[in-house]
Scaffold this active site. Structure first.
Site, PDB file in Angstrom:
ATOM      1  CD  GLU A 122      -2.780  -1.389  -0.677  1.00  0.00           C
ATOM      2  OE1 GLU A 122      -2.933  -0.153  -0.808  1.00  0.00           O
ATOM      3  OE2 GLU A 122      -2.941  -1.982   0.407  1.00  0.00           O
ATOM      4  CD  GLU A 171      -1.615  -6.190   4.160  1.00  0.00           C
ATOM      5  OE1 GLU A 171      -2.534  -5.419   4.533  1.00  0.00           O
ATOM      6  OE2 GLU A 171      -0.746  -5.861   3.322  1.00  0.00           O
TER       7      GLU A 171
END
Length: 611
Positions: free
Chosen positions: A391, A510
């Protein structure tokens, strides 16, 4: 070179070895010491005790002394003293079968001196291997080259390194076990028999064990060995093919799961990793204490990702490295037919940062390098792949400090300390140097939307490729909803990454699918009560179709040799971070509150089966 069994016990070792006197007769071991990572003020190191004798070692202790260096932390042993030091085994790593090894690790403060290499002492150590050291940013070749690259090769390596076990070695079972002198010969490797667990694998006395019924269900020559059983540990087991071993393990594991009707398992339907995120920090979902979840993982998946305990802050106790919890999970994975996807070497949230990761740290870059070098080297050969950086791209929905975008990048503490995104390059280069065999991924969320963030992702990956940065793949987190984003945009986003390089892998890291969309402005569509979709609802049917189309898109867009895998972010709905989200209940995963497979599970089965 460390044996496969040493890795499964969760390795990285210490200094100086001597075993309890009552076990010394006819037992010999070699004790090797290494410095694995050194910096100006300290270093990490390990020592491995390898049983070279003909009978099992059951319980060990070690002692050593420094001149000026001092111990600051250790893992995988009980350590006492303040120079000299002594250490003894934990409950799960005290038994060393012939030809096998155990190890534990440490961090040392140099106290202004140089790195010391004290003598290895102890009557059990018949031979002490000369100490060796690794300069900063390097990794011992024995670590980098000794690891299997798949579950199958791990099992084969473990069997190949296990000597035939004599009656004397079988007789040394764990004290306190009601199994007496019996153990389980699990496809060529010895494990304890469970005392209370009746099916599958269990966790008792702080280590993995195998239920009697599961052990006995193996084909000959495997099964229960020791008093009351004539089944030997056959050295010929190493001649088994990897496919037959994996097939047997899946078959046995699947039969032990009462919550999966198919018995085949999702992993058996794909030639790439099918993974799941697991909790390991306590609570009902803890993989170490929930036998039902253990059964699901063994039956359905072949890769695990730690939800939290392999993130940055979890690798420390104060300012010192601490790997006890993560080592335990990696060991559990190795003993249960799972590879490990590491998550994550670098991540920005303040609540997940170690103490050194601050704007005020003048030694930030040095500490950053030490973190990557040490963590990646520690798990070298044990972790199949890493989210190296997680991220790093700006997202307006996740900008708590209001710093805004810097040419598409998040202005994290890493960005600020490096004065730009070059910390990403540094992290990948150091991770490759520390563990040349692990697959290295960049991972992010909302990149499947095919919007501005997808463009930023393409620019980031292209820059890394242009600079010769060793990136192996891109992870799409894929936290999506039943109705957003469109499957067309998901396809196009993945295709843009596929087009960047003929070797770049794509991994869905995810995956979860929410039934509710709190952003659509239409609350009349929302499910507001926990019981609304506990058993059935139209949203669950749409969710099945959604899971199916995402997996189908992955199979159709990503070429076979470039599929890094698909991981679901949690085992069952109550385990999910989205179980209650923005004041709405949700049911985002493949198994329900009762750990039963949902329609979404069948959607994945159909996609992987080409139906």
């Amino acid at each position: 070179m460390r044996t496969a069994m040493a890795k499964s016990l969760g390795a990285a070792a210490f200094l100086g070895a001597a075993l309890f006197a009552h076990t010394l007769a006819a037992q010999t071991a070699t004790c090797s010491y290494n410095i694995t990572n050194e910096w100006n003020t300290g270093y990490t190191g390990d020592i491995t005790i390898t049983n070279r004798g003909s009978s099992a070692i059951n319980g060990w202790s070690v002692n050593w002394q420094y001149a000026t260096n001092r111990l600051s932390s250790s893992w995988n042993a009980n350590v006492s003293g303040s120079n000299p030091y002594s250490a003894s085994n934990l409950s799960w790593n005290g038994n060393i079968q012939p030809g096998q090894s155990v190890s534990f690790g440490f961090q040392v403060n140099k106290n202004g001196g140089s790195a010391e290499r004290p003598s290895v002492g102890g009557s059990i150590c018949s031979g002490s291997v000369a100490s060796s050291s690794a300069p900063a940013s390097s990794v011992p070749s024995s670590i980098a080259s000794s690891s299997p690259s798949s579950v199958a090769s791990s099992v084969i390596s473990s069997m190949a390194s296990s000597s035939p076990v004599s009656s004397s070695s079988v007789a040394s079972s764990t004290p306190g076990s009601s199994s007496g002198n019996q153990q389980c010969n699990w496809y060529g490797t010895l494990y304890p028999l469970c005392v209370t667990t009746t099916n599958g694998w269990g966790w008792e006395d702080q280590r993995s064990c195998i239920a009697r019924s599961t052990c006995a269900a193996q084909p000959a020559p495997f099964g229960i060995v020791g008093s009351g059983s004539s089944t030997p540990v056959s050295s010929s087991s190493s001649s088994l093919s990897s496919s037959s071993v994996v097939s047997s393990i899946r078959s046995s594991s699947s039969s032990s799961s009462s919550s999966v009707a198919t018995g085949n398992g999702l992993a058996s339907l794909a030639d790439f990793p099918i993974g799941v995120a697991v909790a390991a920090s306590g609570g009902n979902a803890d993989i170490f204490t929930s036998s039902a979840r253990q059964n699901i993982v063994r039956a359905e998946f072949n890769q695990i990702t730690a939800e939290n305990i392999m993130k940055m802050s979890y690798m420390y106790s104060g300012s010192n490295f601490s790997f006890t919890n993560s080592d335990r999970l990696v060991s559990w994975a190795a003993q249960n037919g799972q590879t490990v996807h590491g998550h994550a070497l670098v991540w920005h949230p303040s609540y997940q940062l170690p103490n050194w990761a601050s704007d005020s740290n003048a030694n930030f870059r040095q500490d950053f390098a030490r973190h990557i070098d040490t963590v990646a080297a520690h798990f070298a050969g044990q972790v199949k792949s890493w989210d190296v950086v997680n991220e790093a791209l700006f997202d307006s929905a996740d900008d708590p400090d209001g710093r805004g975008s810097a040419n598409g990048y998040r202005q994290s503490v890493f960005y600020r300390q490096f004065g730009g995104p070059e910390y990403i390059d540094e992290a990948f280069r150091r991770a490759r140097a520390a563990d040349p065999t692990a697959e290295l991924y960049y991972n992010d969320f909302n990149t499947e939307e095919n919007g501005a963030k997808t463009t930023a992702l393409v620019n980031l990956v292209q820059r890394l490729l242009n600079n010769g940065v060793p990136i192996d793949g891109v992870g799409f987190q894929m936290h999506v909803m039943n109705d957003y984003p469109s499957i067309a945009n998901i396809r196009q986003a993945m295709q843009k990454i596929v087009a960047l390089s003929p070797t770049l892998k794509i991994k869905i890291t995810e995956l979860d699918v929410r039934l509710n969309n709190p952003y659509d402005g239409n609350s009349s569509n929302d499910y507001t009560n926990r019981n609304d979709c506990a058993v059935s609802c139209a949203g669950l049917d749409r969710q099945k179709a959604r899971y199916k189309e995402i997996v189908q898109a992955y199979l159709e867009v990503v070429p076979p040799g470039r599929r890094g895998g698909i991981t679901v972010w949690g085992i069952a709905d109550p385990d999910s971070w989205l179980y209650t989200h923005q004041n709405l209940p949700d049911w985002p995963l493949l198994f329900n509150d009762n750990l039963q497979p949902k329609p979404a599970y069948q959607g994945v089965v159909e996609a992987l089966s080409g139906r």
